[in-house]
Design a protein around this motif. Structure first.
Motif, PDB file in Angstrom:
ATOM      1  N   GLU A 186      10.978  -2.103  11.582  1.00 27.38           N
ATOM      2  CA  GLU A 186      11.190  -2.671  10.245  1.00 27.38           C
ATOM      3  C   GLU A 186      11.867  -1.600   9.381  1.00 27.38           C
ATOM      4  O   GLU A 186      11.280  -0.546   9.125  1.00 27.38           O
ATOM      5  CB  GLU A 186       9.855  -3.061   9.612  1.00 27.38           C
ATOM      6  N   PRO A 187      13.105  -1.828   8.892  1.00 23.43           N
ATOM      7  CA  PRO A 187      13.830  -0.773   8.158  1.00 23.43           C
ATOM      8  C   PRO A 187      13.056  -0.199   6.976  1.00 23.43           C
ATOM      9  O   PRO A 187      13.036   1.025   6.791  1.00 23.43           O
ATOM     10  CB  PRO A 187      15.110  -1.484   7.689  1.00 23.43           C
ATOM     11  N   GLU A 188      12.411  -1.053   6.177  1.00 22.38           N
ATOM     12  CA  GLU A 188      11.733  -0.548   4.988  1.00 22.38           C
ATOM     13  C   GLU A 188      10.554   0.349   5.355  1.00 22.38           C
ATOM     14  O   GLU A 188      10.277   1.340   4.679  1.00 22.38           O
ATOM     15  CB  GLU A 188      11.259  -1.703   4.107  1.00 22.38           C
ATOM     16  N   ILE A 189       9.857  -0.007   6.430  1.00 19.94           N
ATOM     17  CA  ILE A 189       8.712   0.806   6.853  1.00 19.94           C
ATOM     18  C   ILE A 189       9.188   2.120   7.466  1.00 19.94           C
ATOM     19  O   ILE A 189       8.629   3.193   7.204  1.00 19.94           O
ATOM     20  CB  ILE A 189       7.833   0.004   7.834  1.00 19.94           C
ATOM     21  N   MET A 190      10.258   2.050   8.262  1.00 24.77           N
ATOM     22  CA  MET A 190      10.814   3.269   8.855  1.00 24.77           C
ATOM     23  C   MET A 190      11.318   4.216   7.763  1.00 24.77           C
ATOM     24  O   MET A 190      11.079   5.431   7.809  1.00 24.77           O
ATOM     25  CB  MET A 190      11.949   2.909   9.812  1.00 24.77           C
ATOM     26  N   TYR A 191      11.990   3.651   6.771  1.00 23.95           N
ATOM     27  CA  TYR A 191      12.473   4.481   5.661  1.00 23.95           C
ATOM     28  C   TYR A 191      11.297   5.097   4.900  1.00 23.95           C
ATOM     29  O   TYR A 191      11.321   6.287   4.549  1.00 23.95           O
ATOM     30  CB  TYR A 191      13.340   3.654   4.705  1.00 23.95           C
ATOM     31  N   LYS A 242       0.817  -1.221   0.000  1.00 21.20           N
ATOM     32  CA  LYS A 242       0.000   0.000   0.000  1.00 21.20           C
ATOM     33  C   LYS A 242       0.849   1.267   0.000  1.00 21.20           C
ATOM     34  O   LYS A 242       0.522   2.242  -0.678  1.00 21.20           O
ATOM     35  CB  LYS A 242      -0.936  -0.003   1.209  1.00 21.20           C
ATOM     36  N   ILE A 243       1.957   1.252   0.746  1.00 22.58           N
ATOM     37  CA  ILE A 243       2.761   2.478   0.813  1.00 22.58           C
ATOM     38  C   ILE A 243       3.524   2.722  -0.486  1.00 22.58           C
ATOM     39  O   ILE A 243       3.931   3.847  -0.771  1.00 22.58           O
ATOM     40  CB  ILE A 243       3.748   2.454   2.009  1.00 22.58           C
ATOM     41  N   VAL A 286      -1.438   7.205   3.607  1.00 20.69           N
ATOM     42  CA  VAL A 286      -0.215   6.400   3.675  1.00 20.69           C
ATOM     43  C   VAL A 286       0.534   6.678   4.973  1.00 20.69           C
ATOM     44  O   VAL A 286       1.065   5.750   5.614  1.00 20.69           O
ATOM     45  CB  VAL A 286       0.683   6.676   2.450  1.00 20.69           C
ATOM     46  N   LEU A 287       0.590   7.930   5.403  1.00 19.76           N
ATOM     47  CA  LEU A 287       1.244   8.254   6.673  1.00 19.76           C
ATOM     48  C   LEU A 287       0.576   7.531   7.834  1.00 19.76           C
ATOM     49  O   LEU A 287       1.243   7.003   8.731  1.00 19.76           O
ATOM     50  CB  LEU A 287       1.216   9.767   6.915  1.00 19.76           C
ATOM     51  N   ARG A 347       7.975   9.675   3.189  1.00 20.48           N
ATOM     52  CA  ARG A 347       6.670  10.327   3.067  1.00 20.48           C
ATOM     53  C   ARG A 347       6.660  11.656   3.825  1.00 20.48           C
ATOM     54  O   ARG A 347       6.101  12.648   3.357  1.00 20.48           O
ATOM     55  CB  ARG A 347       5.584   9.389   3.590  1.00 20.48           C
ATOM     56  N   TYR A 348       7.291  11.707   5.019  1.00 21.44           N
ATOM     57  CA  TYR A 348       7.400  12.976   5.752  1.00 21.44           C
ATOM     58  C   TYR A 348       8.158  14.019   4.911  1.00 21.44           C
ATOM     59  O   TYR A 348       7.793  15.202   4.877  1.00 21.44           O
ATOM     60  CB  TYR A 348       8.133  12.769   7.080  1.00 21.44           C
ATOM     61  N   LEU A 349       9.211  13.584   4.234  1.00 22.64           N
ATOM     62  CA  LEU A 349       9.979  14.493   3.390  1.00 22.64           C
ATOM     63  C   LEU A 349       9.102  15.033   2.263  1.00 22.64           C
ATOM     64  O   LEU A 349       9.145  16.225   1.934  1.00 22.64           O
ATOM     65  CB  LEU A 349      11.190  13.750   2.813  1.00 22.64           C
TER      66      LEU A 349
END
Length: 709
Positions: free
Chosen positions: A436-441, A412-413, A422-423, A446-448
């Motif tokens: 989870e690295p991929e989710i944290m990244y 979904k993201i 998505v956020l 998305r914040y950026l």
């Protein structure tokens, strides 16, 4: 002698002998391996606007000898521009690219050199070496074969012929191995046998050669010869389980069950997890593949799977034989396709991996394990359609809920378009799934995207802490810091406008701006650290290195900036923007002669760039070549009759050389060309006052004040 060198008169670098004599001195210094001295002389020669082109060639060769390959390439680029029909410039540039480990850049340049000198054995030999290092083994072998013949025809020395011949043998070695891996075993074996028979002493003992010969012979059905090669390899690596598996497989195929079982016992003594089975050819090959997967030898595992499928396809001789016949044999075939997919996924061949998973599903049924593997292949290959399909099948098969939830979020993201939705998904995922690295990244990314820069920076940094080799997170950190290190325009004014009192608003505006500037400076410092961390791990990213170089220039770290810019030269040796920034760095670090060399070549491309001309003349003066600086400006004064800057610069140069009369003549010419420019009058005032002519100084100051805007 030293005094004469630094005086700046008489000839290049103060040699007093003129360019021709200085060039002889440089060549002599090079022959004595005094390359630093040669570089000093040659850079001095190049201060002369009429320096011979050969000075660039010898300077490049001297820099190459000092292992300063980046600057050497830039100088060779200048020589090639001056002498485009000379093969020497291309040859030496190609050689420097090879020294930098950039064979793909070297090949076209060396081909150009050979086009210009088609019978040059040395050019052929180094082009062959470049082909070899660029993994173009067929062209390497053919080019080096021609080099061997040409070297013999031209009666080169025995030492030179031997070097070319050894390069040819090396090319055949690499080409033969590559042909075997491309399944052209007959030609591959032919080349490798030639290497064994004609190569240097000890070539037969090279493990890679014996292993590849063993595998090729096995593929051609030459089992006895294959066994011989593997036995030879085993004497040099008795603990290598790969070789023992190969020997067990061949012994079983030859009907030597006792010998095969003996090898398996050796393997079991190291791998206690190996089961005790009624071994046959199929089980030996199956566990050999499994062993390669467990040790991460993906290429060998893929080769083993391919050999298995090839031998058993279409109901081949071995397929379904022995105790694993029937349904069990079919299940093994499906497992091999699954293992093949795993090996291919790790080799990043996602399309083929999916193909083998589909074949496994047809043989074995749509099992959960196959769908898990499809998930991984689709995720790593960014195939969102297959990922969605695998998730749907896993749900129907009641797969692991945590796995399904994790990959559903990832799906979904990566496909969602509503940032807020998505956020929300990502924030929930972090709470439920943990670090989870991929989710944290993805959360940082998305914040950026939505402009929440501090939050983005925080998540990028958390990702780096959890997974130290997450390159995209490091790049995200840099992107966030680049934004934060520049105060947002108008933010302070907007904040100050909330105050009704004008005086209070002004005071608040000053405070906010000061705070913003302090914060930006802190972020800028952190940006420098982020660049450093990234470049240490991933030094080949030219774009980031370029950004880092500009950052270092803007933060006045010129020594570091120069080093960084020089690493970019091999990629763009003729890039005028890069060379100009590098020349600026040289000027800021007092390396005026090197700056002058770069600026001179830029002037040839942009002869009407007055600013560039003034930079060049300034560098000549500071490098001790004031005579040449004067000559350049005098010539320019006659060409650019509308420019007031050129006579102004020439006047100041004469003043520094104690030529007061000439200085005033030039300053008056500058004033005449730009009647409203106060600068010539200001300088005439300064010179007059320094000469004790106070009345004249006051008169010139008055004229300058009349012209101030």
């Amino acid at each position: 002698m030293a005094k004469r060198r630094n005086s700046g008169g008489g000839g290049p670098a103060g040699t007093g002998r003129g360019s021709a004599g200085a060039l002889e001195d440089a060549v002599l210094a090079g022959s004595r391996r005094e390359y630093g001295e040669a570089v000093r002389i040659l850079i001095g020669i190049l201060s002369d606007p009429d320096a011979p082109a050969e000075a660039y060639l010898f300077l490049g060769r001297s820099l190459h000898a000092l292992k300063d390959y980046s600057r050497a390439l830039a100088v060779f680029n200048d020589y090639i521009r001056l002498k485009p029909r000379s093969g020497q410039g291309y040859f030496f540039a190609g050689r420097s690219y090879l020294a930098l480990g950039m064979p793909n850049r070297a090949v076209p340049i060396l081909k150009k050199a050979l086009d210009l000198a088609p019978k040059n054995a040395a050019f052929m030999a180094i082009l062959g070496a470049a082909f070899l290092k660029a993994r173009r083994s067929a062209q390497a072998a053919e080019t080096l074969r021609q080099a061997v013949e040409t070297a013999a025809e031209q009666n080169l020395s025995q030492a030179e012929q031997r070097r070319v011949y050894h390069a040819y043998i090396n090319a055949l070695f690499i080409r033969g191995i590559r042909l075997c891996r491309q399944e052209n075993y007959e030609l591959g074996i032919q080349m490798l046998r030639f290497v064994m028979e004609n190569g240097p002493e000890g070539v037969r003992d090279i493990p890679l050669l014996t292993l590849e010969m063993g595998r090729a012979c096995r593929e051609l059905g030459l089992l006895d010869e294959a066994l011989e090669y593997y036995t030879q390899a085993l004497t040099r690596a008795p603990q290598d389980l790969r070789i023992r598996w190969y020997r067990a497989s061949i012994l079983m195929a030859l009907g030597n069950t006792a010998g095969a079982l003996q090898e398996i016992e050796h393997i079991r003594s190291v791998d206690a997890g190996l089961p005790d089975l009624p071994w046959n050819s199929e089980t030996v090959d199956f566990f050999m593949i499994r062993s390669f997967l467990e040790t991460g030898e993906w290429r060998r595992a893929a080769d083993g799977c391919r050999d298995w499928i090839k031998a058993r396809s279409g109901g081949g001789q071995q397929g379904g034989q022995g105790p694993d016949a029937g349904g069990a044999g079919r299940r093994n075939d499906a497992l091999v396709h699954t293992m093949y997919a795993e090996a291919l996924r790790n080799l990043k061949n996602y399309k083929s991996a999916l193909n083998h998973l589909d074949r496994a599903a047809k043989m074995q049924g749509d099992e959960t394990q196959i769908q898990y593997e499809r998930l991984l292949v689709a995720w790593e290959g960014k195939d969102w359609k297959v990922l969605k399909s695998a998730l749907r099948r896993l749900s129907a098969l009641r797969g692991d809920e945590n796995v399904i939830r994790r990959f559903t979020i990832l799906y979904k993201i990566n496909t969602g378009t509503d940032d807020q939705e998505v956020l929300g998904l990502l924030q929930e995922a972090v709470r439920t799934l943990g670090p989870e690295p991929e989710i944290m990244y993805a959360l940082g990314e998305r914040y950026l995207k939505v402009g929440l820069i501090p939050e983005a920076l925080s998540w990028f940094r958390k990702t780096c802490r959890v997974q130290e080799d997450h390159e995209r997170a490091y790049l995200g950190e840099i992107a966030a810091l680049e934004v934060l290190s520049v105060p947002p325009p108008g933010a302070a004014v907007m904040a100050a406008n909330t105050y009704h009192d004008i005086r209070a608003a002004g005071e608040q505006l000053r405070k906010i701006r000061a705070a913003e500037q302090r914060a930006a400076e802190q972020w800028k410092t952190e940006l420098g650290s982020a660049y450093d961390r990234y470049v240490r791990r991933w030094p080949d990213n030219q774009s980031i290195r370029r950004d880092r170089a500009l950052y270092l220039i803007h933060t006045f770290k010129y020594e570091e900036a120069v080093k960084e810019l020089e690493t970019l030269l091999p990629w763009e040796p003729g890039n005028p923007s890069l060379r100009r920034v590098l020349a600026y760095g040289y000027r800021k670090t007092g390396r005026y002669r090197e700056a002058a060399v770069f600026l001179k070549s830029l002037l040839k491309e942009k002869p009407r760039d007055i600013e560039l001309l003034l930079e060049y003349s300034g560098c000549l003066e500071r490098a001790g070549a004031g005579v040449y600086a004067v000559a350049v400006l005098e010539k320019a004064m006659a060409l650019f009759t509308a420019s007031a800057d050129i006579p102004l610069a020439l006047g100041l140069l004469h003043y520094r050389k104690k030529g007061l009369e000439k200085a005033f003549d030039c300053l008056r010419e500058s004033a005449a060309r730009a009647p409203k420019d106060p600068r010539p009058w200001q300088w005439m005032a300064v010179i007059s006052r320094n000469n004790g002519e106070e009345e004249g100084a006051r008169r010139y100051e008055y004229e300058a004040k009349k012209r101030k805007p």
